[in-house]
Design a protein around this motif. Structure first.
Motif, PDB file in Angstrom:
ATOM      1  N   LYS A 159       4.719  -4.851  14.906  1.00  0.00           N
ATOM      2  CA  LYS A 159       5.878  -5.714  14.670  1.00  0.00           C
ATOM      3  C   LYS A 159       5.682  -6.579  13.429  1.00  0.00           C
ATOM      4  O   LYS A 159       6.640  -7.046  12.827  1.00  0.00           O
ATOM      5  N   LYS A 160       4.432  -6.774  13.025  1.00  0.00           N
ATOM      6  CA  LYS A 160       4.148  -7.637  11.878  1.00  0.00           C
ATOM      7  C   LYS A 160       4.044  -6.840  10.566  1.00  0.00           C
ATOM      8  O   LYS A 160       3.836  -7.430   9.514  1.00  0.00           O
ATOM      9  N   ARG A 161       4.169  -5.537  10.643  1.00  0.00           N
ATOM     10  CA  ARG A 161       4.007  -4.718   9.449  1.00  0.00           C
ATOM     11  C   ARG A 161       5.285  -3.927   9.183  1.00  0.00           C
ATOM     12  O   ARG A 161       5.934  -3.440  10.096  1.00  0.00           O
ATOM     13  N   LYS A 162       5.657  -3.837   7.903  1.00  0.00           N
ATOM     14  CA  LYS A 162       6.849  -3.075   7.515  1.00  0.00           C
ATOM     15  C   LYS A 162       6.423  -1.717   6.996  1.00  0.00           C
ATOM     16  O   LYS A 162       5.711  -1.620   5.991  1.00  0.00           O
ATOM     17  N   LEU A 163       6.857  -0.670   7.666  1.00  0.00           N
ATOM     18  CA  LEU A 163       6.527   0.696   7.280  1.00  0.00           C
ATOM     19  C   LEU A 163       7.744   1.341   6.628  1.00  0.00           C
ATOM     20  O   LEU A 163       8.827   1.401   7.217  1.00  0.00           O
ATOM     21  N   ILE A 164       7.544   1.837   5.411  1.00  0.00           N
ATOM     22  CA  ILE A 164       8.621   2.474   4.644  1.00  0.00           C
ATOM     23  C   ILE A 164       8.266   3.938   4.472  1.00  0.00           C
ATOM     24  O   ILE A 164       7.236   4.282   3.882  1.00  0.00           O
ATOM     25  N   LEU A 165       9.101   4.809   5.002  1.00  0.00           N
ATOM     26  CA  LEU A 165       8.854   6.250   4.933  1.00  0.00           C
ATOM     27  C   LEU A 165       9.649   6.841   3.781  1.00  0.00           C
ATOM     28  O   LEU A 165      10.879   6.767   3.753  1.00  0.00           O
ATOM     29  N   ASN A 166       8.934   7.427   2.815  1.00  0.00           N
ATOM     30  CA  ASN A 166       9.569   8.026   1.635  1.00  0.00           C
ATOM     31  C   ASN A 166       9.638   9.546   1.837  1.00  0.00           C
ATOM     32  O   ASN A 166       8.627  10.237   1.743  1.00  0.00           O
ATOM     33  N   PRO A 208      -2.352  -3.972   4.021  1.00  0.00           N
ATOM     34  CA  PRO A 208      -1.252  -4.893   3.711  1.00  0.00           C
ATOM     35  C   PRO A 208      -0.125  -4.831   4.745  1.00  0.00           C
ATOM     36  O   PRO A 208      -0.016  -3.856   5.512  1.00  0.00           O
ATOM     37  N   LYS A 209       0.720  -5.823   4.739  1.00  0.00           N
ATOM     38  CA  LYS A 209       1.832  -5.906   5.687  1.00  0.00           C
ATOM     39  C   LYS A 209       2.975  -4.951   5.337  1.00  0.00           C
ATOM     40  O   LYS A 209       3.825  -4.663   6.180  1.00  0.00           O
ATOM     41  N   THR A 210       2.993  -4.480   4.089  1.00  0.00           N
ATOM     42  CA  THR A 210       4.030  -3.531   3.674  1.00  0.00           C
ATOM     43  C   THR A 210       3.359  -2.247   3.216  1.00  0.00           C
ATOM     44  O   THR A 210       2.477  -2.264   2.351  1.00  0.00           O
ATOM     45  N   LEU A 226       0.855  -1.194   0.000  1.00  0.00           N
ATOM     46  CA  LEU A 226       0.000   0.000   0.000  1.00  0.00           C
ATOM     47  C   LEU A 226       0.887   1.237   0.000  1.00  0.00           C
ATOM     48  O   LEU A 226       1.862   1.315   0.740  1.00  0.00           O
ATOM     49  N   ILE A 227       0.533   2.217  -0.848  1.00  0.00           N
ATOM     50  CA  ILE A 227       1.230   3.499  -0.870  1.00  0.00           C
ATOM     51  C   ILE A 227       0.269   4.578  -0.385  1.00  0.00           C
ATOM     52  O   ILE A 227      -0.834   4.722  -0.917  1.00  0.00           O
ATOM     53  N   ILE A 228       0.677   5.316   0.644  1.00  0.00           N
ATOM     54  CA  ILE A 228      -0.133   6.411   1.182  1.00  0.00           C
ATOM     55  C   ILE A 228       0.535   7.720   0.789  1.00  0.00           C
ATOM     56  O   ILE A 228       1.704   7.960   1.112  1.00  0.00           O
ATOM     57  N   THR A 229      -0.189   8.561   0.075  1.00  0.00           N
ATOM     58  CA  THR A 229       0.401   9.784  -0.462  1.00  0.00           C
ATOM     59  C   THR A 229      -0.609  10.920  -0.470  1.00  0.00           C
ATOM     60  O   THR A 229      -1.821  10.675  -0.528  1.00  0.00           O
ATOM     61  N   ASN A 230      -0.133  12.129  -0.413  1.00  0.00           N
ATOM     62  CA  ASN A 230      -1.007  13.296  -0.516  1.00  0.00           C
ATOM     63  C   ASN A 230      -1.241  13.713  -1.964  1.00  0.00           C
ATOM     64  O   ASN A 230      -2.138  14.495  -2.247  1.00  0.00           O
ATOM     65  N   TYR A 231      -0.405  13.208  -2.890  1.00  0.00           N
ATOM     66  CA  TYR A 231      -0.461  13.654  -4.293  1.00  0.00           C
ATOM     67  C   TYR A 231      -0.457  12.443  -5.228  1.00  0.00           C
ATOM     68  O   TYR A 231       0.334  11.512  -5.058  1.00  0.00           O
ATOM     69  N   PHE A 232      -1.330  12.503  -6.225  1.00  0.00           N
ATOM     70  CA  PHE A 232      -1.405  11.417  -7.205  1.00  0.00           C
ATOM     71  C   PHE A 232      -2.170  11.926  -8.422  1.00  0.00           C
ATOM     72  O   PHE A 232      -3.040  12.783  -8.288  1.00  0.00           O
ATOM     73  N   PRO A 233      -1.840  11.434  -9.630  1.00  0.00           N
ATOM     74  CA  PRO A 233      -2.586  11.850 -10.820  1.00  0.00           C
ATOM     75  C   PRO A 233      -4.083  11.612 -10.633  1.00  0.00           C
ATOM     76  O   PRO A 233      -4.467  10.666  -9.951  1.00  0.00           O
ATOM     77  N   PRO A 234      -4.949  12.485 -11.167  1.00  0.00           N
ATOM     78  CA  PRO A 234      -4.669  13.458 -12.221  1.00  0.00           C
ATOM     79  C   PRO A 234      -4.012  14.760 -11.765  1.00  0.00           C
ATOM     80  O   PRO A 234      -3.883  15.686 -12.561  1.00  0.00           O
ATOM     81  N   GLU A 235      -3.626  14.859 -10.497  1.00  0.00           N
ATOM     82  CA  GLU A 235      -2.865  16.030 -10.062  1.00  0.00           C
ATOM     83  C   GLU A 235      -1.533  16.066 -10.797  1.00  0.00           C
ATOM     84  O   GLU A 235      -0.988  15.023 -11.171  1.00  0.00           O
ATOM     85  N   THR A 236      -1.018  17.253 -11.009  1.00  0.00           N
ATOM     86  CA  THR A 236       0.238  17.413 -11.730  1.00  0.00           C
ATOM     87  C   THR A 236       1.346  17.799 -10.755  1.00  0.00           C
ATOM     88  O   THR A 236       1.101  18.141  -9.606  1.00  0.00           O
TER      89      THR A 236
END
Length: 387
Positions: free
Chosen positions: A129-136, A106-108, A5-15
């Motif tokens: 502990k069961k989930r991998k969080l990736i900070l971009n 999801p776990k990731t 899963l990707i959590i984001t503030n910006y995504f198309p159709p935004e430019t």
């Protein structure tokens, strides 16, 4: 097939760079056999108003290129009023919290930062502990806000610093777009697992224009957000137009001021073209001699993604922002450097550019450098091994 899963503030159709970056990441991971879903607000950037096709909705779900996209309610605002901006961020955070309660996560999870509060909400409720969080991390907040003059070192700033540290501390892996970002993270958490993830583009390049440089004035182009950090309004005021034309594409907070300046000063060689799609923009850029990448102030940790996008197009650059971006321009011989914030030096640099330096061979060389050193898929392969 691994869910992500990707959590984001910006995504198309935004430019804009942020939207493009996350879209390419999602699409790239999907092609690398991940099952990708995206959580994002109803599109509203940069206007601060929910796009017409999404108005009146509290949630919109769709599937595009096998990527599931859930768009959540937000109180949209691009107001300069800090309270309204805070309410906008909190509204999306509330929508995320509600989504987390009623949906299987999801776990990731990859979480985009900034905004800090959105990242904090995601990490706070999803840490396990069961989930991998990736900070971009694309920009260092609250430091960048302090350098831009948006914050002062007061109680609120200290709270944002605590939120920043919480986010770093509870992320399992941190992606940073610059070495400066990763150095900052490691200064706080020396053992933190980090990965340099540049904003490399992924698109089919149009052919490099066969035209020679302009026989008259150099045609310089700026394309992108017309925001406070870029300082395009001030750039328009400070440039020496004796031997150049400035062409502008984009939209943002300074758009009206720029258009008024052009209207009131027809003697200035500034042409505003409005905002066009990214594909059309890439073709249009081929007709210019040079592009300029400015920042109003040097921002620690910032490396404009335009550097890599223009390199892929084979377009020579004038870089006017300092920091790590300046190092990249120099290291790979992508163009010219002017001292950050020094418009006199910028005009001097431009005046010394020999039109004969802007030729097909140089453009092709820049493209070759890009394909060799700024390859999206090579970087994504390395990232996939760490996820």
């Amino acid at each position: 097939m691994k869910d992500i899963l990707i959590i984001t503030n910006y995504f198309p159709p935004e430019t804009g760079a942020a939207s493009n970056r996350i879209f390419h990441l999602a699409e790239g991971l999907q092609k690398h056999h991940f099952k990708v879903s995206v959580l994002t607000p109803l599109p509203n950037y940069p206007t601060g108003k929910v796009f017409e096709a999404y108005k009146g909705r509290f949630r919109h779900s769709s599937v595009k290129n096998n990527i599931t996209i859930d768009r959540l309610w937000i109180y949209a605002s691009n107001s300069k009023n800090k309270l309204l901006r805070l309410i906008a961020m909190l509204s999306y955070s509330f929508s995320l919290f509600w989504f987390f309660i009623w949906n299987k996560i999801p776990k990731t999870v990859i979480i985009q930062s900034p905004p800090l509060l959105v990242a904090f909400t995601s990490i706070f409720f999803l840490r396990s502990k069961k989930r991998k969080l990736i900070l971009n991390i694309s920009d260092l907040w609250p430091i960048a806000g302090l350098e831009l003059g948006a914050f002062k070192k007061n109680f609120s700033y200290k709270m944002l610093e605590k939120i920043e540290r919480f986010n770093y501390n509870h992320a399992n892996l941190i992606l940073g777009q610059s070495n400066e970002i990763l150095s900052h993270v490691r200064s706080l958490f020396p053992k933190k697992n980090t990965f340099l993830y540049r904003n490399f583009p992924d698109f089919v390049t149009p052919k490099v224009s066969k035209k020679n440089t302009s026989k008259g004035k150099l045609k310089i182009v700026y394309a992108g957000l017309l925001g406070i950090a870029q300082g395009i309004y001030k750039l328009c005021q400070e440039l020496d137009y004796t031997r150049i034309e400035l062409h502008i594409y984009g939209a943002g907070a300074e758009q009206n001021k720029i258009q008024t300046l052009i209207s009131n000063n027809p003697e200035l060689n500034i042409i505003y073209h409005g905002e066009i799609s990214r594909d059309k923009l890439h073709t249009a850029l081929m007709e210019y001699d040079l592009t300029i990448i400015p920042l109003l102030n040097r921002i620690y940790g910032s490396v404009p993604s335009k550097i890599f996008e223009y390199a892929r197009l084979g377009l020579p650059m004038i870089y006017f922002g300092g920091g790590e971006g300046e190092q990249i321009i120099n290291e790979y011989n992508l163009g010219w450097i002017a001292k950050a914030g020094n418009y006199s030096d910028l005009n001097t640099v431009i005046s010394k550019i020999n039109p004969s330096e802007i030729h097909m061979e140089r453009r092709e060389t820049i493209k070759e450098v890009s394909f060799k050193n700024f390859d999206f898929n090579t970087q994504l392969n390395l990232l996939s091994e760490k996820i």
